[in-house]
Each structure stands twice: as structure tokens, then as C-alpha cells.
Write an enzyme that holds these catalytic residues in place. Structure first.
Site, PDB file in Angstrom:
ATOM      1  N   LYS A 232     -73.749 -48.609  29.046  1.00 20.72           N
ATOM      2  CA  LYS A 232     -72.301 -48.800  29.324  1.00 20.72           C
ATOM      3  C   LYS A 232     -72.030 -49.980  29.957  1.00 20.72           C
ATOM      4  O   LYS A 232     -70.995 -50.480  30.179  1.00 20.72           O
ATOM      5  CB  LYS A 232     -71.678 -47.657  29.668  1.00 20.72           C
ATOM      6  CG  LYS A 232     -71.458 -46.493  28.675  1.00 20.72           C
ATOM      7  CD  LYS A 232     -70.551 -45.292  29.504  1.00 20.72           C
ATOM      8  CE  LYS A 232     -70.308 -44.302  28.436  1.00 20.72           C
ATOM      9  NZ  LYS A 232     -70.023 -43.285  29.087  1.00 20.72           N
ATOM     10  N   HIS A 257     -72.920 -49.222  23.361  1.00 20.74           N
ATOM     11  CA  HIS A 257     -73.791 -48.921  24.652  1.00 20.74           C
ATOM     12  C   HIS A 257     -74.979 -48.242  24.118  1.00 20.74           C
ATOM     13  O   HIS A 257     -75.983 -48.466  25.047  1.00 20.74           O
ATOM     14  CB  HIS A 257     -72.897 -48.109  25.364  1.00 20.74           C
ATOM     15  CG  HIS A 257     -72.757 -46.592  25.122  1.00 20.74           C
ATOM     16  ND1 HIS A 257     -72.131 -45.986  24.260  1.00 20.74           N
ATOM     17  CD2 HIS A 257     -73.520 -45.666  25.354  1.00 20.74           C
ATOM     18  CE1 HIS A 257     -72.108 -44.651  24.051  1.00 20.74           C
ATOM     19  NE2 HIS A 257     -73.224 -44.571  24.874  1.00 20.74           N
TER      20      HIS A 257
HETATM   21 FE   FE2 Z   1     -73.495 -42.388  25.599  1.00 14.79          FE
END
Ligand code: FE2
Ligand code: FE2
Length: 377
Positions: A232, A257
Site C-alpha cells: 500500500k 498493492h
Molecule cells: Fe490487501
């Protein structure tokens, strides 16, 4: 072979090998002096909760204690050995005839007569305890005792090395995670809870014989679990902080991500020379595949069934369960009952691993204990 070459019996010891292998080599070394060293086992100390937890033992064929933990405090003699930082030598297990506790009873019942116990410290903290057991009484004396003590110190060095390496990879990832969490609304104790659920599931699967997970493997799943969303860090704020209502493009970006996480982990493995670390694939799988669904509807690859490795399945269930049962800016917290119903439904649809879901349902007391211990303020 020219006769100036010497047989180096401990040469195989290598922190890149599994604990199982390293302990086997150490055991072989002591056995050169006298037959009868029937078992070496390593249990790890968990500071939170003060418990000792089985980790690895050799030979595997002779391992009466797995997937077991107990409070250090409950064993007066182990506590004394740890406090004094001094090994404990028992040449006749009959002194525990009254049963100090469950594990001592199991060890005695399996015919072990003598034991040499070696506490391991890393950075001044208790790391774990090594148990050397023999079915002969008075096994540990003279040269054998000296060799066992020496091997204890060697294993301690391997443990320090192993822990430093795990620490450095998790420290690097932790720094990345804290940068992510600084921006990510999904913070609080989410990572601690979901790691706890992941270990609970892994232990349950192992206890039921559903998967051959050793205590060492279970521990790594637990250690790697909080790293699942490291990718992320590569997602821009305007998307990461958006609660709902993603456009298709934004959703595609958010999904990345997982692949970004895999790339970050790959770089870390490279930078820290962790390529040969046992089970390092678990970390790759957890970062990349925790949003795969068993029916192929997940991402990033749309893998199906057996293509989704067990650590990723375990993390998927733990992560979704905690996400559902937590309050988020855009939703109220679900009750455990509703969340488990939802997971069950997803398992029935073929999306989640049904055994992993059952593990949470059947161990609801432990689930609640984890939630209470790591509740968000
Ligand atoms: Fe995730
Ligand atoms: Fe998560």
C-alpha cells in the site's frame, strides 16, 4: 582422501537451513560421543503473555509435544533456570513423579529419563529454551555433558543470527508499514489481531492434521502476517484514503498493492540476502496473494483452488474477519456472529478456505481473547 583432511562434523550448521536440519547436525555431534541422545527440542518464549511455545524438535519421528504452549511461571524449575541464566540438569526424571506440569508428564511418559535444559538469550532477553532428552538416566555427564553444553552455545549463536535476520527483514517491513499506516485508515491494532487470528487458524489446521504445518512454519506465518499490505506504500493518497466509490481505474490501481507488495518483498529479500531463508516464499505469497479467492474471482492473478498457497488463504480469512468486525469511517463494526456467517457464506461460494473459516468458528473463545487483548481504544 588425503589424510590431512579432517572430518568437520559441525560444518553443516547454517542459519540458512531450517531449524530441523541444524538441530539434527547438533544431535549427531553429541551422538558421536555416546548413543542415547534421543531428543532435542527448542521452545520459544513469547514475552507477551509470558508463555513458552513448542517450535521445533528432532528427530521428528520422536516428538510427543507439538503445537503446545504453557506459562513459564508454572514451572518453578524452568523459571529458576531462566532467572539464574544457568542450565538445568536432571539425571533422573523421577523427581517429577508428582508431575510438575503437563509437558513434564508427557516427557516422562515417553520414557525420557534424563534431561539437560539450556536457556537461550538474545540481546539480553529470553529467546527460548533448549531441551536435550535421553531415555537413559544419568546420560548427561562427563564428555557428553561438555559436548551438550557446547552444542547449546552453538545453537544459541544460530538463534541470535536467525532472530537478527528475521528482525532486520521485519524492521525494514515495519518501517514501510508504519509509513503506510500513517496514511492508511486501516490502522489501530488490526495487524496484531489479524496476525493472532492467522496463528490460531494455522495451529488449528495443524492440530486437525489438515495440513502438515510444523510449529516453525506456523511461527513464520504469524511473523509475516502483519506484512500483507506493505504494497500500500505504493498507492497514492487520494486512492488510499478514499473509503468507497472507487472508479474502475482507481480500483485497478488499488488492486496493485498486491503486486507492489511482492516487488518490495523481493527487493528486501535481495538486499538482505534472504533468498535461502527457510519458507521465505510464505512472505512473498502473503504480500502478493492475500486477495486471491479460491473460485478465481480474486486478484491480482485470479488464481484458483490449489494455486492459492495455504499462507495466503489463512491471511485472507484473518484479514477479512478483522476488517468486518472493526469500525471504519464508512461502516459500523459487525458482530462476530454476523462476520463469521459472512465468512461461512464466502466459503460455501467457494471463495475462502472452509477449514480456515471453521478454525475461527470453532475457536471463538480464543478469537475473543485476541480481540480483547488488542482492542482499539
Ligand atoms: Fe490487501
Ligand atoms: Fe489488512
Amino acid at each position: 582422501m588425503p589424510d590431512f583432511l579432517y572430518y568437520d562434523s559441525l560444518a553443516g550448521i547454517d542459519p540458512d537451513r531450517s531449524w530441523q536440519d541444524n538441530l539434527e547436525i547438533c544431535r549427531a555431534q553429541i551422538l558421536r560421543y555416546r548413543p542415547g541422545l534421543d531428543r532435542i527440542s527448542l521452545v520459544l518464549y513469547e514475552e507477551e503473555g509470558g508463555r513458552l511455545r513448542t517450535f521445533t524438535a528432532v528427530p521428528q519421528s520422536d516428538n510427543p509435544l507439538t503445537n503446545y504452549d504453557f506459562p513459564l511461571e508454572e514451572s518453578a524449575s524452568l523459571l529458576a533456570c531462566v532467572t539464574a541464566r544457568c542450565p538445568r540438569l536432571i539425571n533422573d526424571m523421577d523427581i517429577f513423579a508428582e508431575g510438575e506440569n503437563d509437558h513434564t508428564r508427557v516427557i516422562r511418559e515417553n520414557g525420557y529419563r534424563s534431561s539437560f535444559t539450556f536457556p537461550i538469550f538474545t540481546r539480553d532477553k529470553l529467546y527460548g529454551i533448549l531441551f536435550f532428552n535421553s531415555r537413559q538416566s544419568d546420560y548427561f555427564q562427563g564428555e557428553v555433558l561438555e559436548q551438550t553444553d557446547l552444542v547449546g552455545h552453538i545453537i544459541e549463536q544460530v538463534a541470535i543470527n536467525y532472530q537478527n535476520r528475521l528482525r532486520s527483514i521485519s524492521a525494514a517491513v515495519q518501517s514501510a508499514i508504519s509509513m503506510v499506516n500513517y496514511r492508511d485508515p486501516e490502522t489501530g491494532n488490526h495487524l496484531k489481531r489479524m496476525a493472532g487470528f492467522a496463528r490460531l487458524i494455522a495451529r488449528d489446521l495443524a492440530a486437525k492434521g489438515k495440513h502438515r504445518l510444523t510449529d516453525e512454519q506456523i511461527d513464520l506465518i504469524y511473523q509475516f502476517a502483519p506484512m500483507h499490505d506493505v504494497g500500500k506504500i505504493g498507492i497514492p493518497d487520494e486512492i488510499l484514503l478514499k473509503n468507497a466509490g472507487f472508479s474502475t481505474d482507481e480500483w485497478e490501481l488499488m488492486k496493485q498493492h498486491t503486486t507492489i507488495g511482492r516487488q518490495i518483498i523481493e527487493q528486501l529479500i535481495d538486499n538482505f540476502h534472504f533468498q535461502k531463508l527457510p519458507f521465505i516464499d510464505y512472505l512473498r505469497d502473503i504480500a502478493e496473494l492475500h486477495h486471491e479467492k479460491l473460485d478465481g474471482s480474486g486478484y491480482p492473478h485470479g488464481y484458483r483452488g490449489g494455486e492459492v498457497p495455504l499462507p495466503a488463504r489463512i491471511i485472507a480469512v484473518s484479514d477479512i474477519f478483522d476488517a468486518l468486525t472493526c469500525k471504519r469511517p464508512y461502516k459500523a463494526a459487525w458482530t462476530n456472529r454476523d462476520a463469521l456467517e459472512e465468512l461461512k457464506r464466502m466459503a460455501e461460494e467457494g471463495k475462502l478456505d472452509a477449514d480456515c473459516v471453521a478454525a475461527l468458528i470453532e475457536n471463538i473463545d480464543e478469537v475473543i481473547a485476541i480481540q480483547i487483548f488488542y482492542r482499539d481504544e
